[in-house]
Design a protein around this motif. Structure first.
Motif, PDB file in Angstrom:
ATOM      1  N   ARG A 289      66.293 124.627  21.283  1.00 18.78           N
ATOM      2  CA  ARG A 289      67.344 124.988  21.931  1.00 18.78           C
ATOM      3  C   ARG A 289      68.567 124.044  21.677  1.00 18.78           C
ATOM      4  N   LEU A 290      69.781 124.269  22.133  1.00 13.11           N
ATOM      5  CA  LEU A 290      70.854 123.554  22.076  1.00 13.11           C
ATOM      6  C   LEU A 290      70.852 122.540  23.259  1.00 13.11           C
ATOM      7  N   ALA A 291      71.190 121.488  23.044  1.00 14.48           N
ATOM      8  CA  ALA A 291      71.330 120.409  24.286  1.00 14.48           C
ATOM      9  C   ALA A 291      72.747 120.789  25.034  1.00 14.48           C
ATOM     10  N   GLY A 292      72.472 120.969  26.303  1.00 18.72           N
ATOM     11  CA  GLY A 292      73.395 121.324  27.405  1.00 18.72           C
ATOM     12  C   GLY A 292      73.593 122.712  27.749  1.00 18.72           C
ATOM     13  N   ARG A 293      73.023 123.656  27.048  1.00 20.00           N
ATOM     14  CA  ARG A 293      73.221 125.096  26.985  1.00 20.00           C
ATOM     15  C   ARG A 293      72.264 125.829  26.582  1.00 20.00           C
ATOM     16  N   ALA A 294      72.265 127.048  27.320  1.00 23.18           N
ATOM     17  CA  ALA A 294      71.039 127.823  26.880  1.00 23.18           C
ATOM     18  C   ALA A 294      71.664 128.648  25.608  1.00 23.18           C
ATOM     19  N   PRO A 295      70.798 129.060  24.609  1.00 23.67           N
ATOM     20  CA  PRO A 295      71.177 130.002  23.351  1.00 23.67           C
ATOM     21  C   PRO A 295      71.963 131.043  23.873  1.00 23.67           C
ATOM     22  N   ALA A 296      73.334 131.490  23.140  1.00 25.16           N
ATOM     23  CA  ALA A 296      74.066 132.446  23.726  1.00 25.16           C
ATOM     24  C   ALA A 296      73.495 133.934  23.429  1.00 25.16           C
ATOM     25  N   ASP A 297      72.535 134.257  22.460  1.00 32.71           N
ATOM     26  CA  ASP A 297      71.812 135.417  22.514  1.00 32.71           C
ATOM     27  C   ASP A 297      70.641 135.319  21.696  1.00 32.71           C
ATOM     28  N   ALA A 298      70.152 136.644  21.436  1.00 32.93           N
ATOM     29  CA  ALA A 298      68.983 136.506  20.737  1.00 32.93           C
ATOM     30  C   ALA A 298      68.939 135.937  19.421  1.00 32.93           C
ATOM     31  N   ALA A 299      70.231 136.238  18.822  1.00 32.48           N
ATOM     32  CA  ALA A 299      70.338 135.885  17.190  1.00 32.48           C
ATOM     33  C   ALA A 299      70.434 134.450  17.164  1.00 32.48           C
ATOM     34  N   GLU A 300      71.191 133.900  18.283  1.00 34.74           N
ATOM     35  CA  GLU A 300      71.375 132.290  18.285  1.00 34.74           C
ATOM     36  C   GLU A 300      69.880 131.758  18.538  1.00 34.74           C
ATOM     37  N   ARG A 301      69.047 132.370  19.297  1.00 37.47           N
ATOM     38  CA  ARG A 301      67.695 131.559  19.421  1.00 37.47           C
ATOM     39  C   ARG A 301      66.937 131.729  18.308  1.00 37.47           C
ATOM     40  N   LEU A 302      67.126 132.894  17.482  1.00 36.19           N
ATOM     41  CA  LEU A 302      66.423 133.231  16.228  1.00 36.19           C
ATOM     42  C   LEU A 302      66.634 132.185  15.349  1.00 36.19           C
ATOM     43  N   CYS A 303      68.252 131.887  15.338  1.00 42.08           N
ATOM     44  CA  CYS A 303      68.649 130.908  14.187  1.00 42.08           C
ATOM     45  C   CYS A 303      68.233 129.509  14.409  1.00 42.08           C
ATOM     46  N   LEU A 304      67.922 129.069  15.730  1.00 41.95           N
ATOM     47  CA  LEU A 304      67.462 127.870  15.911  1.00 41.95           C
ATOM     48  C   LEU A 304      66.036 127.748  15.666  1.00 41.95           C
ATOM     49  N   ALA A 305      65.165 128.790  16.009  1.00 40.28           N
ATOM     50  CA  ALA A 305      63.750 128.851  15.641  1.00 40.28           C
ATOM     51  C   ALA A 305      63.529 128.873  14.082  1.00 40.28           C
ATOM     52  N   ASN A 306      64.554 129.522  13.413  1.00 42.25           N
ATOM     53  CA  ASN A 306      64.380 129.621  12.072  1.00 42.25           C
ATOM     54  C   ASN A 306      64.418 128.244  11.346  1.00 42.25           C
ATOM     55  N   VAL A 307      65.354 127.439  11.874  1.00 39.75           N
ATOM     56  CA  VAL A 307      65.499 126.201  11.106  1.00 39.75           C
ATOM     57  C   VAL A 307      64.105 125.165  11.351  1.00 39.75           C
ATOM     58  N   VAL A 308      63.532 125.330  12.715  1.00 37.53           N
ATOM     59  CA  VAL A 308      62.434 124.420  12.910  1.00 37.53           C
ATOM     60  C   VAL A 308      61.212 125.178  11.865  1.00 37.53           C
ATOM     61  N   GLN A 309      61.115 126.473  11.884  1.00 41.67           N
ATOM     62  CA  GLN A 309      60.162 127.205  11.214  1.00 41.67           C
ATOM     63  C   GLN A 309      60.237 126.659   9.699  1.00 41.67           C
ATOM     64  N   GLN A 310      61.364 126.657   9.047  1.00 46.25           N
ATOM     65  CA  GLN A 310      61.502 126.406   7.659  1.00 46.25           C
ATOM     66  C   GLN A 310      61.253 124.951   7.427  1.00 46.25           C
ATOM     67  N   LEU A 311      61.600 124.066   8.558  1.00 50.94           N
ATOM     68  CA  LEU A 311      61.015 122.908   8.217  1.00 50.94           C
ATOM     69  C   LEU A 311      59.403 122.723   8.199  1.00 50.94           C
ATOM     70  N   GLU A 312      58.571 123.679   8.741  1.00 47.97           N
ATOM     71  CA  GLU A 312      57.275 123.619   8.641  1.00 47.97           C
ATOM     72  C   GLU A 312      56.853 124.087   7.369  1.00 47.97           C
ATOM     73  N   HIS A 313      57.384 125.069   6.905  1.00 50.23           N
ATOM     74  CA  HIS A 313      57.351 125.618   5.421  1.00 50.23           C
ATOM     75  C   HIS A 313      57.376 124.455   4.343  1.00 50.23           C
ATOM     76  N   LEU A 314      58.645 123.769   4.769  1.00 46.84           N
ATOM     77  CA  LEU A 314      58.498 122.718   3.804  1.00 46.84           C
ATOM     78  C   LEU A 314      57.491 121.698   3.661  1.00 46.84           C
ATOM     79  N   ARG A 315      56.901 121.242   4.718  1.00 48.58           N
ATOM     80  CA  ARG A 315      56.039 120.453   4.672  1.00 48.58           C
ATOM     81  C   ARG A 315      54.645 120.969   4.088  1.00 48.58           C
ATOM     82  N   ALA A 316      54.562 122.456   3.787  1.00 55.48           N
ATOM     83  CA  ALA A 316      53.652 122.771   3.101  1.00 55.48           C
ATOM     84  C   ALA A 316      53.508 122.801   1.507  1.00 55.48           C
ATOM     85  N   HIS A 317      54.709 122.478   1.143  1.00 51.69           N
ATOM     86  CA  HIS A 317      54.970 122.085  -0.267  1.00 51.69           C
ATOM     87  C   HIS A 317      54.429 120.904  -0.577  1.00 51.69           C
TER      88      HIS A 317
END
Length: 814
Positions: free
Chosen positions: A738-766
């Motif tokens: 999530r963003l500090a100080g406020r909730a995600p504006a919508d489902a798309a923003e929530r998915l954008c944040l989750a996608n960053v964290v998920q792709q970091l996990e994918h990076l560790r698999a390389h």
């Protein structure tokens, strides 16, 4: 002791032994001439020989004078001058000046004037004022050359018709009807043959034309006309080269002092300006040949003046014509492959040999053929390209006045007239400023066209005070100059207006145009990105909005598109604009215009740094994985430059897992190259707001992957599972990124944040990333860029799944 101290004889012998590990001493250096210089010298010689005779004929000087000037220009100016590949000699641009001097003072005094002009050039070279000569407006120079070309062509036309030219253009024009009524068919036939060969020889078709076209057209034209005249037995005037023993040399000048001073100044001016402009043109030709990079230095203009002055002193003393750099021969020298000044000097030696050994052959050349050749050269001096250029820059009046002045009054008078008109035009532009004001949707626009000087301050102040207090205002400066009076007026009004609650945005066509310049911080003069609205000049709008001087214009903001209009303060407002002239422009033209702007504005500032990077190779410190969205400008949001970031962009900033059947080797290869080869120290995955890939992923059918885009979006399914769209904003949601100080504006923003964290996990698999992480050689970072707010958030991982903290502004000096 005898074993330690060598005998005297041994000492004398060992003194000359070269040091160990050094090459043996070589013999005396030999003077060598490159084969390319030899072939170039021959090509230039074949062009210079007929032109030198023709220019001497046009001036009324002894024909040997042209050969003397060609030889001295090649040897002396070629050896001393500062432009190695420029070829000097008798120039068509000096024809009118020399002809007037010969008619007024005689040949011997003209030679003395040439010597004095050379001495004046030496003085100018010692004073190092060569660059100042380039301050003369190109419109004046081109106009002078065009006027000289017209004068030459009109005079030589009489010789082409079998007559004798008069002393001035008006007299030649008056005598032309009588000359046409009494033309000589033999002279006309030879002249027409010369012009025909001159025109058609470079256009020969086929393989044979390609081979024969390497021979100079001027030589072929004169040689062909001479051969035809000799074989047919035509009786017509021919070249007459008296014995060199009777060649006239310089004598003490005779005539009024003021007239002689004016003649010396005129000769000096024309010789110097033509030579310096020719040197600059040769530099451009050299820069277009990569093989010469590093071998041929840029011209030293002050040394070039010294070389031209020395050549004129020698030429005048030996009874030769005035000397200047010749564009035709110089361009032929570069095109023929010359690599040093040896080609220029060798061409001068060849002229000397020809003048001594080829006199019988030269005396077969008909004067009509030489006149036709020089007439063609004169007509080429009236360049349509130059006319188009001065017209585009609104200097056609200066060009026309200079040309007419040279034709009807003389070179010095015409140049003086051109300078006077150029100064008048500059003053007119400086004082002609148009200031308009209009109100568009509550925003007051003040548009200033032209230069802002103290003369425009009363009008500027009156228009600015028409803006109501507290209103939003945009001041657009469409000019390149602002003096102190106008600067203070704008600054004082801006402070007063903002103090009463209004807003002021002062912009200009040139990037960075601002009244309040950013302060220098810690020695750094970097300026922030300017509003994108003026990145490229828009074309005049079309449609209903064209009724006012300030219309709504289409701007291409980062990530914007045609139809995005620019509001106050440079911010974009969505909507369509009927006045979008830029939207109708072909993309190729827009791309070329952008590249041209880079070459003009940014390229000169970056060239040294890019040259360093080209030598040393790239050494980026970060791998930056982000979306291909056009609104995400990596260099802008990270304040980075060339060589700082190794950027990988794709739709959705995905990092496919390695080894999967649907994996992506391009992303994996980039990661491996960045970590193992470039040794980057950090890897950042950057998502952004309004990501189209995330929106498509939310509405995608998992079983309908039939297109490349749908198959690619499969890499985002783990991100979708990490942030289900049906979660409430309760306690369970706080376990998600999530963003500090406020909730995600919508489902798309929530998915954008989750996608960053998920792709970091994918990076560790390389494998390469995992290995670097274990060794502590690399760090992983998550980043989220909110496009609408122009703010960035960095991921701070915690037990709750990760929080994206807003990056605060900091003082660099703290």
């Amino acid at each position: 002791m005898s074993a330690c101290v060598p005998a005297r004889a041994d000492s004398a012998r060992t003194k000359h032994v070269h040091p160990p590990h050094s090459p043996p001493p070589g013999g005396p250096r030999r003077f060598r001439i490159a084969g390319a210089d030899v072939s170039a010298a021959i090509a230039v010689f074949l062009i210079a020989l007929p032109l030198s005779l023709g220019i001497a004929l046009a001036t009324g000087a002894p024909l040997q004078a042209g050969l003397v000037a060609a030889a001295v220009g090649g040897i002396v100016a070629g050896r001393i001058g500062g432009c190695p590949l420029q070829v000097s000699g008798p120039a068509a641009g000096l024809t009118v000046v020399t002809a007037d001097l010969i008619q007024q003072y005689g040949w011997r005094t003209t030679c003395a004037i040439t010597v004095l002009a050379g001495i004046a050039q030496l003085g100018l070279g010692c004073l190092r004022v060569a660059r100042s000569a380039l301050a003369v407006s190109p419109a004046i120079v081109h106009g002078m050359l065009a006027g000289i070309g017209v004068t030459i062509a009109v005079a030589q036309l009489h010789i082409v018709l079998g007559g004798t030219p008069q002393s001035s253009v008006p007299d030649n024009l008056v005598a032309l009807p009588a000359q046409l009524a009494n033309l000589h068919p033999a002279d006309v036939a030879v002249s027409v043959l010369t012009l025909t060969l001159l025109l058609l020889w470079p256009r020969l078709p086929g393989r044979a034309g390609e081979i024969l076209g390497k021979l100079p057209a001027a030589l072929i034209a004169v040689a062909g006309a001479t051969a035809v005249a000799a074989l047919t037995g035509l009786r017509l005037p021919k070249v007459d080269l008296p014995s060199w023993s009777s060649h006239a040399l310089a004598s003490l000048p005779e005539g009024p002092v003021l007239g002689l001073v004016a003649a010396v100044l005129t000769t000096t001016l024309v010789c110097s300006v033509q030579s310096l402009l020719g040197a600059v043109a040769v530099d451009k030709l050299v820069s277009a040949r990569p093989v010469l990079t590093g071998r041929v230095k840029r011209s030293d203009l002050d040394r070039e003046l010294l070389g031209q002055g020395a050549a004129n002193i020698v030429s005048g003393s030996l009874g030769g014509l005035p000397i200047a750099g010749v564009a035709v021969r110089s361009s032929a020298n570069v095109a023929a492959g010359a690599v040093s000044r040896n080609s220029t000097m060798l061409h001068g030696v060849l002229v000397v040999i020809a003048a001594l050994l080829m006199v019988p052959a030269l005396e077969l050349i008909p004067l009509a053929s030489l006149a036709a050749l020089v007439m063609a050269v004169g007509l080429k001096m009236v360049s349509l390209n130059h006319i188009r250029t001065v017209t585009r820059h609104r200097e056609v009046l200066v060009y026309a006045v200079t040309t007419c002045g040279v034709v009807f009054l003389g070179v010095l008078e015409g140049v003086a007239l051109g300078i006077a008109v150029a100064v008048g035009v500059a003053l007119h532009r400086l004082t002609r400023t148009r200031i308009t004001h209009d109100d568009t949707e509550g925003v007051h626009h003040v548009h200033v066209r032209g230069q802002l000087t103290f003369l425009a301050v009363p009008r500027l102040s009156r228009i600015l005070h028409q803006v109501p207090q507290g209103a939003d205002a945009v001041v657009e400066l469409d000019g390149s100059f602002m003096d102190h009076a106008a600067y203070e007026t704008l600054q004082d009004w801006q402070k007063t207006h903002t103090a009463h609650g209004g807003s002021v945005d002062i912009t200009g066509r040139r990037p960075g145009t601002r009244i309040s310049e950013p302060a220098e911080v810690d020695g750094c003069r970097c300026r922030p990105w300017t509003p994108w609205r003026n990145h490229q000049c828009e074309r005049p709008p079309k449609g209903p909005a064209s009724g006012t001087d300030r219309q709504t214009t289409t701007a291409r903001t980062p990530g914007g598109s045609p139809g995005t209009t620019t509001g106050p303060n440079g911010r974009g407002a969505t909507g369509t604009s009927p006045a979008s002239g830029a939207a109708d422009e072909p993309p190729a033209h827009e791309l070329a215009r952008g590249i041209s702007a880079f070459h003009r504005n940014t390229g000169p500032l970056m060239r040294r740094e890019l040259a360093r990077l080209a030598r040393e190779g790239q050494q980026p410190s970060q791998l930056f994985l982000t979306c291909a969205d056009s609104r995400v400008v990596t260099s802008m949001i990270t304040s980075s430059g060339p060589g700082d970031l190794f950027v990988v962009r794709n739709v959705g900033n995905f990092v496919p897992l390695p080894g999967e059947e649907s994996g992506d080797d391009s992303v994996g290869a980039a990661i491996e190259y960045a970590v193992d080869v470039l040794k980057v120290r950090s890897i950042t995955v950057c998502g952004h707001s309004g990501c189209g890939a995330m929106q498509a992923l939310l509405g995608a059918d998992p079983g309908g992957a039939s297109t490349p885009l749908q198959r690619w979006l499969r890499h985002g399914v783990p991100s979708l599972e990490r942030a289900p769209a049906d979660l409430d904003t309760g306690g369970e949601d706080r376990a998600r990124p999530r963003l500090a100080g406020r909730a995600p504006a919508d489902a798309a923003e929530r998915l954008c944040l989750a996608n960053v964290v998920q792709q970091l996990e994918h990076l560790r698999a390389h494998e390469s990333v995992a290995r670097a992480l274990d060794a502590g050689d690399v760090e992983l970072h998550g980043m989220y860029f909110h496009v609408g707010e122009a703010q960035s958030y960095l991921l701070s991982e915690d037990a709750d799944g990760g929080v994206f903290q807003l990056v605060r502004e900091t003082n660099p000096t703290a």
